[in-house]
Design an enzyme around this catalytic site. Structure first.
Site, mmCIF file in Angstrom:
data_model
loop_
_atom_site.group_PDB
_atom_site.id
_atom_site.type_symbol
_atom_site.label_atom_id
_atom_site.label_comp_id
_atom_site.label_asym_id
_atom_site.label_seq_id
_atom_site.Cartn_x
_atom_site.Cartn_y
_atom_site.Cartn_z
ATOM 1 N N ASP A 118 0.871 -1.182 0.000
ATOM 2 C CA ASP A 118 0.000 0.000 0.000
ATOM 3 C C ASP A 118 0.905 1.229 0.000
ATOM 4 O O ASP A 118 1.558 1.502 1.004
ATOM 5 C CB ASP A 118 -0.876 0.043 1.257
ATOM 6 C CG ASP A 118 -1.921 -1.058 1.335
ATOM 7 O OD1 ASP A 118 -1.602 -2.208 0.963
ATOM 8 O OD2 ASP A 118 -3.042 -0.777 1.786
ATOM 9 N N LYS A 134 -10.487 0.145 -1.889
ATOM 10 C CA LYS A 134 -10.334 -0.098 -0.454
ATOM 11 C C LYS A 134 -10.713 1.164 0.299
ATOM 12 O O LYS A 134 -10.208 2.252 0.003
ATOM 13 C CB LYS A 134 -8.892 -0.489 -0.128
ATOM 14 C CG LYS A 134 -8.616 -0.617 1.377
ATOM 15 C CD LYS A 134 -7.181 -1.042 1.639
ATOM 16 C CE LYS A 134 -6.817 -0.946 3.116
ATOM 17 N NZ LYS A 134 -5.436 -1.384 3.395
ATOM 18 N N LYS A 193 -7.200 3.261 -2.863
ATOM 19 C CA LYS A 193 -7.551 3.333 -1.442
ATOM 20 C C LYS A 193 -7.794 4.782 -1.043
ATOM 21 O O LYS A 193 -7.075 5.685 -1.473
ATOM 22 C CB LYS A 193 -6.398 2.716 -0.639
ATOM 23 C CG LYS A 193 -6.502 2.782 0.869
ATOM 24 C CD LYS A 193 -5.308 2.062 1.475
ATOM 25 C CE LYS A 193 -5.132 2.329 2.953
ATOM 26 N NZ LYS A 193 -3.942 1.670 3.512
#
Length: 224
Positions: free
Chosen positions: A92, A185, A156
């Protein structure tokens, strides 16, 4: 949806600056117990968590250039490679938010292509953290359009360390923009089942939270 299916949405998270071995042991044990998708940790803990989670289906997710995104592309690439060498199953990374604010979209694309390609080469899941609280809606859409082209595994909403976390409006915008080409996400401020459910209903396919156990308890209580 049952409890097991819900738990598999969770990136069970401990990203605090004061993280200790005891904290990360507890995180990994909880993730194993509930069957979380991943533990989200700072890169220094990658090897440790990989060992803790050996023999399970729980992934180790390393947070790259976290939480500011302001280390430059060369450093992000180096950190990504180190994390993968240390056993990370997922990456990430935080975009360079300043570059997005200046609308240097070629930079954002180059950054995304560079990190996503490393992840693909090693069969590692890639997630791109936008940090939406600092972006205008048209900027969120533009980064999502770049992602639609580059195709990381996920985009995300947030780090959880900015001025705001995930919002339903932003999740819906991201889902609509990528048109199923990339998963979304939701992370940041998701601390109860009602909020979690709303994010899933809006199209989020992963939930980043440090409140996984609380959410599961509330889910079970509602199901009774």
């Amino acid at each position: 949806m049952n409890k097991t299916q819900l738990a598999n949405y969770f990136d069970h998270t401990f990203l605090k600056a004061y993280a200790t071995e005891a904290d990360l042991t507890k995180l990994c044990n909880e993730a194993k117990e509930i069957g979380a998708a991943m533990v989200a940790i700072n890169t220094t803990w990658t090897k440790f968590c990989k060992e803790q989670l050996k023999g399970t289906n729980v992934h180790v997710g390393a947070a790259i250039s976290f939480p500011l995104g302001q280390v430059g592309l060369a450093s992000k690439i180096a950190e990504t490679k180190i994390a993968i060498e240390d056993g990370a199953d997922e990456i990430d990374y935080v975009i360079d938010i300043g570059q997005a604010k200046m609308h240097h979209w070629d930079y954002i694309k180059e950054e995304m292509e560079s990190i996503v390609s490393i992840c693909r080469e090693h069969n590692v899941i890639s997630k791109v953290i936008f940090e939406n609280c600092y972006l205008e809606k048209d900027e969120i859409k533009q980064v999502a359009l770049i992602a639609k082209e580059v195709k990381p595994d996920f985009i995300k909403t947030s780090t959880g360390f900015g001025t705001g976390g995930a919002t339903l409006e932003d999740v819906k915008l991201m889902v609509e923009t990528v048109e199923g080409q990339v998963k979304v996400k939701a992370a940041g401020g998701i601390r109860d089942w009602a909020t979690c459910k709303a994010m899933i209903d809006a199209g989020a396919q992963r939930i980043g939270t440090s409140s996984s156990l609380k959410i599961l308890e509330e889910f079970e209580a509602e199901a009774k």
